[in-house]
Design a protein around this motif. Sequence first.
Motif, PDB file in Angstrom:
ATOM      1  N   UNK A  94       0.836  -1.102  -0.074  1.00  0.00           N
ATOM      2  CA  UNK A  94       0.101   0.043  -0.029  1.00  0.00           C
ATOM      3  C   UNK A  94       0.843   1.365   0.019  1.00  0.00           C
ATOM      4  N   UNK A  95       0.501   2.213  -0.770  1.00  0.00           N
ATOM      5  CA  UNK A  95       1.210   3.271  -0.677  1.00  0.00           C
ATOM      6  C   UNK A  95       0.580   4.398   0.404  1.00  0.00           C
ATOM      7  N   UNK A  96       1.440   4.412   1.417  1.00  0.00           N
ATOM      8  CA  UNK A  96       1.083   4.903   2.826  1.00  0.00           C
ATOM      9  C   UNK A  96       0.732   6.503   2.579  1.00  0.00           C
ATOM     10  N   UNK A  97       1.469   7.085   1.762  1.00  0.00           N
ATOM     11  CA  UNK A  97       1.162   8.572   1.763  1.00  0.00           C
ATOM     12  C   UNK A  97      -0.026   8.764   1.158  1.00  0.00           C
ATOM     13  N   UNK A  98      -0.432   7.908  -0.145  1.00  0.00           N
ATOM     14  CA  UNK A  98      -1.808   7.909  -0.374  1.00  0.00           C
ATOM     15  C   UNK A  98      -3.072   7.749   0.528  1.00  0.00           C
ATOM     16  N   UNK A  99      -2.760   6.828   1.211  1.00  0.00           N
ATOM     17  CA  UNK A  99      -3.536   6.525   2.517  1.00  0.00           C
ATOM     18  C   UNK A  99      -3.687   7.490   3.430  1.00  0.00           C
ATOM     19  N   UNK A 100      -2.667   8.114   3.650  1.00  0.00           N
ATOM     20  CA  UNK A 100      -2.902   9.377   4.567  1.00  0.00           C
ATOM     21  C   UNK A 100      -3.744  10.437   4.202  1.00  0.00           C
ATOM     22  N   UNK A 101      -3.441  10.724   2.731  1.00  0.00           N
ATOM     23  CA  UNK A 101      -4.373  11.728   1.868  1.00  0.00           C
ATOM     24  C   UNK A 101      -5.612  11.302   1.875  1.00  0.00           C
ATOM     25  N   UNK A 102      -5.955  10.134   1.801  1.00  0.00           N
ATOM     26  CA  UNK A 102      -7.289   9.731   1.709  1.00  0.00           C
ATOM     27  C   UNK A 102      -8.029   9.727   3.098  1.00  0.00           C
TER      28      UNK A 102
END
Length: 162
Positions: A94-102
């Motif tokens: 999982x792309x954690x930066x994208x997860x934080x953004x969501x």
Amino acid sequence: MIYDRGYNAFLMDTMLYNANQFKALYHLRWCVEENYKRLKQWVEIENFSGKSALSVRQDFHAKIVSANLTALMALAAQKQVQSRTKMHHYVYRVNFAQALSKMKHTLIALIQQAAVGVKALIEQTTHYIAMTFEAVRGGRHYARKFSHKLKNNGHCNQWVTA
């Protein structure tokens, strides 16, 4: 400096401590340092919305809760990514930066809908996070080229790499 049996011992003392001990300690600490980096860069743990002690505490704890909820969602999403990519050449995560953004957009909705139930929103968010993944290409290592130039950023001097 550490104190041992009534006398001072310096960590630079090669008679007491060898480099391999520090190497092992460094590797044990690596995941902690990576988490600090994630908190500082992605969660922006050092940026606060106010200047009072209360606002700093509230921001800090809100960001920690947000990062922990994101980690839980990413963990659930990682299971989806693994099942979806098990036939691929690389391992994916999982792309954690994208997860934080969501999660920045979802966290408020989770809190607002807590009374009516959030299962559907959690499943929807987990599914979205599972759609943003990246390949893990292990064994890559490139020599770093450092040119140490002193940079004055107006507040303090710091080393930067070019």
